[in-house]
Design an enzyme around this catalytic site. Structure first.
Site, short mmCIF file in Angstrom:
data_model
loop_
_atom_site.label_atom_id
_atom_site.label_comp_id
_atom_site.label_asym_id
_atom_site.label_seq_id
_atom_site.Cartn_x
_atom_site.Cartn_y
_atom_site.Cartn_z
N LYS A 1 4.30 0.06 10.09
CA LYS A 1 4.28 1.27 9.28
C LYS A 1 3.75 2.45 10.08
O LYS A 1 4.25 3.55 9.96
CB LYS A 1 3.40 1.03 8.06
CG LYS A 1 4.15 1.21 6.76
CD LYS A 1 3.17 1.28 5.63
CE LYS A 1 3.31 0.08 4.74
NZ LYS A 1 2.32 0.07 3.68
N GLU B 1 0.87 -1.16 0.00
CA GLU B 1 0.00 0.00 0.00
C GLU B 1 0.92 1.22 0.00
O GLU B 1 1.81 1.32 0.85
CB GLU B 1 -0.88 -0.01 1.26
CG GLU B 1 -1.87 1.13 1.22
CD GLU B 1 -2.74 1.24 2.47
OE1 GLU B 1 -2.73 0.34 3.31
OE2 GLU B 1 -3.43 2.27 2.57
N ARG C 1 5.21 -12.82 9.84
CA ARG C 1 5.91 -11.60 9.47
C ARG C 1 7.25 -11.53 10.19
O ARG C 1 7.47 -12.19 11.20
CB ARG C 1 5.07 -10.35 9.72
CG ARG C 1 4.64 -10.11 11.13
CD ARG C 1 3.99 -8.71 11.27
NE ARG C 1 3.00 -8.41 10.26
CZ ARG C 1 3.00 -7.29 9.52
NH1 ARG C 1 3.90 -6.36 9.70
NH2 ARG C 1 2.08 -7.08 8.64
#
Ligand code: ATP
Ligand code: MG
Length: 562
Positions: free
Chosen positions: A275, A39, A265
């Site tokens: 983020k 994104e 992750r």
């Protein structure tokens, strides 16, 4: 590239590769197609690198292809700056998407048509509940949700309302489109998830064409299906979304059905890879921009001097599994050292200078050029000539006035070797009014030039040096962990764990003259000190170097102990 990223003596575990290999063995696919779907709302970090190496690595290994797709469904947070930095970072990492660059926004028209398709099939409805009300109706993990009072609108009414939403007849938040699935589902993602929301916002790709935007959940799986992605690899938090993606693909005329596989992750010690937190660190001025060399962003790591080869090696070593684990930052440092040790040329630099005068060295000497090896591990790297002179700088910590027996460097009356040059003996220590040592007066033995003493006498220590007359002055920045805590935020606000000593600026350093024209980003080993890289902030008059990593490898040491 393919060889480099995937070959290895014993390949680290990667259960996804194993699954795909099996499917390929059964000829289940014509071409393997993966994608990296960022994104564009921030810069990429090393967690993304794990995903990039996995997706492009699999595509390379199976002669397939990997798409770069921007999941740009939320114009409120997304910017062109991020779209550009992401492409730059993926390329820098060493991967090539060829022609396969896509944007979820390319599919807005198709997604809209599919939303109408669901409405027409009685599987989606326009809801007027406010965000707060919707939350309340949604129920909890232990309690079923309740149906919205708007859930039973007719197909005609829903279609008309949805079209009005698109036409801009309603303000932000007034209505949403929801899938009609099951408000009592044990999986909260299946409780009539929102598919479209009203947002009167300019989009960096589609401009003002839309005032309704699909949610990530409505766009993501369908984008994969449109592109013919065979394997949609994502992190574990999307496992609970898989039933929804499957439901959507099964209820829509999509051209293909991707298989989603989840993996854990990456988490790293002494840093954050969220983020949201990285944005907060940058916007809050806790670091100096997205490419601050202390950040785990790829642009920060690049500026710090970490080579892409080290990151790929790191990704390969840590493997891919479903078990959540935190990787020790020392593993990354190890990969960095291992690569730089092979490729970085050696130079001499003094970061904390102490003046040395060689009293028996001629005042007006002809050029005394000493041959220095550029990289002892790489004969092809050759050598260079470095000027010696009567006044030198050595590292302050290489001298001790009251040295214990085990101190093998310079001390009054003791002899050491100057790297690639001569043996010197310290005869006199000069101090200033405050009692601080400001100069050493030494003698040298011309017979030891570039080698050993002809009389066979030995010295235990070798220290580095630069010629005061020839050296260039520079600023050197040393970095430590950005956070003092191994797991930032484990006991409170992560910002409180910021390491106040994460940056040390040394502005009185002296470098071998050849370093004056180091290209930005070029990695060099400063002998005995570590790996450094020329920073963009530097100029010819004042070069700036970042320390990438020191020479001591705590991780390799720990490995040999066990
Ligand atoms: P957000 O919370 O904004 O969704 P994100 O880190 O998931 O943040 P994306 O841009 O959606 O950001 O990530 C792109 C891809 O990178 C996703 O497929 C995601 O799963 C993967 N990814 C993100 N962080 C990690 C990580 N720490 N380890 C491995 N993969 C990651
Ligand atoms: Mg994400």
């Amino acid at each position: 590239m393919t060889e480099e990223t995937t070959a290895g003596e014993d390949k680290p575990n990667n259960f996804i590769r194993d699954i795909i290999r099996e499917e390929v063995g059964e000829s289940r696919h014509e071409t393997i197609v993966t994608r990296f779907p960022p994104e564009p709302n921030g810069y990429l970090h090393i967690g993304h690198a794990k995903s990039i190496c996995l997706n492009f690595g699999i595509a390379n290994e199976f002669n397939g292809r990997c798409h770069l797709r921007f999941d740009d469904t939320n114009p409120a947070k997304e910017e062109m700056e991020f779209v550009e930095s992401i492409q730059q970072d993926v390329r820098w990492l060493g991967f090539d998407w060829g022609k396969n660059i896509f944007y979820a926004s390319d599919y807005f028209e198709k997604l809209y048509a599919w939303a109408e398709h669901l409405i027409s099939a009685g599987k989606a409805y326009v809801d007027d509940l406010s965000a707060d009300e919707m939350r309340e109706y949604r129920g909890t993990l232990t309690e079923a949700g309740r149906n919205s009072p708007y859930r039973d609108r007719t197909v005609e009414e829903n279609l008309a309302l949805f079209r009005s939403m698109r036409a801009g007849d309603f303000p932000d938040g007034a209505k949403v489109l929801r899938a009609k699935i099951d408000m009592a589902s044990g999986n909260i993602n299946m409780r009539d998830p929102v598919l479209y929301r009203i947002m009167h916002r300019h989009h960096q790709k589609t401009g003002d064409a839309w005032c309704i935007y699909p949610t990530y959940d409505f766009a993501h799986g369908q984008s994969d299906a449109i592109e013919g992605i065979t394997h949609s690899l994502c992190t574990l938090e999307f496992e609970d979304h898989r039933p929804l993606y499957d439901w959507l693909v099964n209820n829509l005329p999509t051209p293909s059905k991707p298989r989603q596989i989840e993996f854990a992750r990456l988490n790293l010690t002494y840093t954050v890879l969220s983020k949201r937190k990285l944005i907060e660190m940058v916007e809050g001025g806790h670091v100096n921009g997205w490419n601050d060399p202390r950040l785990p962003t790829l642009s920060g790591m690049r500026r710090r001097g970490i080579p892409p080869e080290a990151i790929r090696d790191f990704a390969s070593r840590i493997g891919v599994s479903r078990a959540a684990a935190t990787v020790d930052m020392a593993v990354l440092d190890h990969c960095t050292r291992e690569h730089l040790n092979k490729v970085a040329e050696r130079r001499m630099a003094v970061l904390d200078p102490l003046k040395v005068v060689i009293t028996n060295y001629p005042e007006e000497a002809a050029d005394d050029l000493l041959e220095c090896v550029n990289n002892p591990g790489d004969p092809d790297a050759g050598s260079r000539l470095v000027s010696f002179s009567r006044t030198l700088y050595i590292e302050r910590e290489d001298f001790m006035e009251d040295a214990p027996k085990k101190f093998f460097r310079l001390a009054p009356g003791r002899e050491v070797r100057l790297r690639y040059a001569y043996f010197i003996t310290c005869n006199e220590v000069v101090k200033d009014a405050a009692g601080e040592v400001v100069e050493l007066r030494c003698t040298y033995d011309p017979a030891t030039r570039g080698g050993d003493a002809p009389d066979g006498r030995k010295v235990k220590g070798t220290i580095h040096w630069v010629s005061a007359e020839h050296a260039i002055k520079a600023e050197v920045r040393l970095y430590d962990h950005l956070f003092a805590a191994e797991e930032p935020g484990a006991s409170g606000n992560y910002l409180d764990d910021i390491n106040p000593g994460s940056l040390t600026v040394l502005d009185n350093c002296f470098l071998e003259p050849s370093l004056a024209d180091s290209a930005e980003g070029q990695s060099i080993q400063f002998e005995r000190l570590g790996y450094f890289c020329a920073d963009a902030d530097g100029s010819a008059e004042r070069p700036v170097f970042n320390r990438t990593v020191g020479l001591r490898d705590s991780w390799a040491k720990a490995q040999t102990k066990t």
